[in-house]
Design an enzyme around this catalytic site. Sequence first.
Site, PDB file in Angstrom:
ATOM      1  N   PHE B 425       0.831  -1.220   0.000  1.00 15.36           N
ATOM      2  CA  PHE B 425       0.000   0.000   0.000  1.00 15.36           C
ATOM      3  C   PHE B 425       0.859   1.262   0.000  1.00 15.36           C
ATOM      4  CE2 PHE B 425      -1.249  -0.432   4.853  1.00 15.36           C
ATOM      5  CZ  PHE B 425       0.002  -0.018   5.235  1.00 15.36           C
ATOM      6  N   GLU B 426       0.212   2.385  -0.292  1.00 18.09           N
ATOM      7  CA  GLU B 426       0.945   3.654  -0.445  1.00 18.09           C
ATOM      8  C   GLU B 426       2.099   3.530  -1.447  1.00 18.09           C
ATOM      9  OE1 GLU B 426       0.069   6.557   1.088  1.00 18.09           O
ATOM     10  OE2 GLU B 426      -1.630   5.556   2.048  1.00 18.09           O
ATOM     11  N   GLY B 427       1.889   2.752  -2.485  1.00 13.99           N
ATOM     12  CA  GLY B 427       2.919   2.559  -3.508  1.00 13.99           C
ATOM     13  C   GLY B 427       3.758   1.332  -3.228  1.00 13.99           C
TER      14      GLY B 427
END
Lengths: 567, 567
Positions: B425-427
């Site tokens: 998540f978040e890249g």
Amino acid sequence: MSYALQAETLVRQLEMAPFLDALEASAPGIVDHETWAAIIDHAARFACDVIAPLDVALDREGARFVDGRVETARGHRAAWEHFARDGWLTLALPEEAGGQALPLTLLTACEELFNRASPAFTMLATPNRTAAAMLQVAAGPEIRESWVPRLVSGEWAATICISEPDAGSDVGRIRTRALCGSDGVWRITGDKCWISYGDHDLTTRIGHCMLARSSDAPGIRGLSLFLVPSTSEDGAPNGVEVRRIEEKLGLHGSPTCVLGFDGAQASLIGAEGRGLQTLFQMMLLMRLSCAPQGVGVAEAALSTALGYARDRRQGGDPAAGPVPIVEHADVQRQLLRMAARVEIGRGIALAAAAVMDLSERSIAAEARAGWVALAQFLLPIAKDFSARLGFDVASEAIQVLGGAGYTREWPVERHLRDARVFALFEGTTGIQALDMLHRRLWRDAGEGLRRFLSAARADLLDDPLAAATARTLDRLERVSQRLDSWRAKPRDAEAGATAFLDLCGLAVGGWIAWRLVRFAGDDRIGRRIKGAARFFLEELDARAEVEAQLATLGAGRLDVMDDYLAP
Amino acid sequence: MSYALQAETLVRQLEMAPFLDALEASAPGIVDHETWAAIIDHAARFACDVIAPLDVALDREGARFVDGRVETARGHRAAWEHFARDGWLTLALPEEAGGQALPLTLLTACEELFNRASPAFTMLATPNRTAAAMLQVAAGPEIRESWVPRLVSGEWAATICISEPDAGSDVGRIRTRALCGSDGVWRITGDKCWISYGDHDLTTRIGHCMLARSSDAPGIRGLSLFLVPSTSEDGAPNGVEVRRIEEKLGLHGSPTCVLGFDGAQASLIGAEGRGLQTLFQMMLLMRLSCAPQGVGVAEAALSTALGYARDRRQGGDPAAGPVPIVEHADVQRQLLRMAARVEIGRGIALAAAAVMDLSERSIAAEARAGWVALAQFLLPIAKDFSARLGFDVASEAIQVLGGAGYTREWPVERHLRDARVFALFEGTTGIQALDMLHRRLWRDAGEGLRRFLSAARADLLDDPLAAATARTLDRLERVSQRLDSWRAKPRDAEAGATAFLDLCGLAVGGWIAWRLVRFAGDDRIGRRIKGAARFFLEELDARAEVEAQLATLGAGRLDVMDDYLAP
């Protein structure tokens, strides 16, 4: 890839597996690629059609502990009976044990397919067939005639009972007692834990192959091997209690039991005080069966990741439609890294199996001793390489799938949970590494390592792609000499033991990779295999150099530990 | 270690964090170690007493989807209200937003403690406070005055809604539409997925910070930022439907939602067509909050492993009693490797936070741009280093515990499951790596990297322990020049992007490690920190050399992928 493609790949890898000439020489007629291909094709279909559909239920329903007994998931028993009926338990057993006398090399290939479909399911087969092989050799006629046919038919099951709450890796501290009564009957009292399939409803009876203390001789000299039936033949209790099953991260289909024995009647197997020696071959075979486990689960995860990457579209030129993520360079690197390790792990497993075959089938004692030494060198490597392969590739597959991989809609999170135990059971990574150092390198004077180096070097040609492997073999030899010179300061060597095991894995892997590049052929299957092997070789120098350095840093750097010990 | 010892370690690391002089210069009085220590002490007690006891329930009961709404586990809401009441949401917010105006550096230290106790719990705080900060700057007065006070009080919550089924990493393909009616009201229609805390019963209202397409301008130029309330202020529905929650591997306490919007009323935040730019600072802050996440979970796993290794006895001289396994060299190596990475990850997180503070507080535009460039270089590194740290250390802790670690009797399997998502998540790791290559190295001409190299080199002394870091900085510079020269053949660079990101992590880690060795002091806390940092430095050369080599192998080796693509 499909099961059919995996089968084709296995057939190709089997055609070029090392040591097949020696195997054919020791048992003429045994190397029969046509028969092997047909059996692998059957195994692929069985894995895909019968085992694979069961794996979700094994994970979700798992095995439940109800009223003191273990109940398995719906469909588990039917699949087990089908597996036994189709002869998969007898493949590599000798004819006198009711077996088909096919090589372990072939069995290892089949087990990779079964483990891809479900490692929890496949695990029960291993103690069954290895106990049958052991009892055939070591048990008296009564036990042999009663147990072996029913183990190979799948009617009864077997376990191996070694660990206790205070004796995990440290077998010499086993406390479970075996007492021989005035009636000449042995009775067992004590607790055993971490017993895979220690109880279940898949068979009508379970025979526990158990190490217990039969005398006051200290350490392993006081240990004997016993067969402890779960019940009498007509189902009467035998003082064996299932205390609980472990709530695990994964492998829910394989119940891990704590068993209590209270005066359970038992039969001595082999000589008193020689329990570990009697179990020796069975333990080697169980360790070998770990090799296709990790490879199989890794193949499952890789296949899912490949399929997802082909279908999922994301990124690419903003002006055009999104492209399949398999076109992105970084995704390709991830997939090929996974594929490379899978292909090498597969080759290592088959090589270790071929050497185990030779160690069982060589007739001349000296040749046999040589193969045993090589097997003992290769087994910890095959086992641990595969264990970490399974976990790492499952994790990398999650990475390829992104958020989707983190959900239960896709199987890769299950593979991750299942595979995490592979580097724990049958000897943790650390235990395998210490075995390599203390027993293989020091006690056996590096005999297995020497045999490996000479076999590998005999294969190498003067070719740029062989150079990385050659350098890695040199690194391994240099590091092993260094560690050999540290016998008097074992902590320094032990501090680098795991890196040494990793270096061994890279050296064996490099040898396998080079053989694959050389022999895999130029059709599509061959190109796939060669491509993966090349990918491995391109990273080999860098990766091996790290492990060589880490293996020889010594123990001085561990002194700071004292500051961590205070609460 | 105990929470108190972790707090002491954080206080020491804060005392020697980089860039504090610059921070004090840009905001005199802000560096106040005495106040910081007192707050960290509070945070440690709150984490230990209030959050930690909740984590098992968050994992086992998780969040349930009942009648279209998400219900959280017992005790979750009370803990959240306590958290908000004690002011943990307002720590680093500006005074005008009702905040305490303390630095992000301090908040990052506190968040490590909260994440150790429960990452699922701690995750809700991040969108709350970052949305409050964003709305304070970008929203009109009505929205600002209505939402900011209630977000900082914890009465209402916020989410960030970016991903869609066909637009994960690829924001430019967002399809959710925003239409402005003749009544001047914006209405949103579309589906959003992977929304953390997209619904729950912890607050009375949720504001979705949402990117949606407000015009036909292609790619990101058509995107605007909206605030979409879950309901009207008096609880009337607003066309927001919770479609389902994901069944995940871990982080069960944090519901991951699929949301459907059907003409939901929304407020435009910032300028139309500038949605991504308006979200920029919020996204940077959310990425920063990932850094203490992995470190916190790793610290939890390490602490369990240390405690277990001290208590569990196994092995040693067979004639004597078994010894605590923490005395075995290989176990010490495992524990110290974990401790080293935790200590370095902690230092990287604090350094990234200090640079974020400077990027927010520097007044001169040029200085500010420099800090922003450095922050954008450090954030992907801090985020990804920490993400993999959390997962790897959880897995290594399982290894130390052996079979016990694989069971739910111990928390380490939970840590493994929770931490697996951090690199997604978040890249994902791959997205961070491509960001580093395409935006930081190519688009920004490596400005952040250059600033890092010069800051790090200014710290190095002529000391043998500094040499590995110096060589790693040189390696990084050399590799980045090579990749910079590959702009015209991006695939070659992209094939090595992840290795390049790893090399950046090792270089930043080496710099931090050297600072810790130099400044940590010689009392017990200092010796612990220095010992861990030395351990890291001893392996640095070997590890960095691998990544340097892998980063520059090019894309030719990926050509074999074609053979893998056919079914």
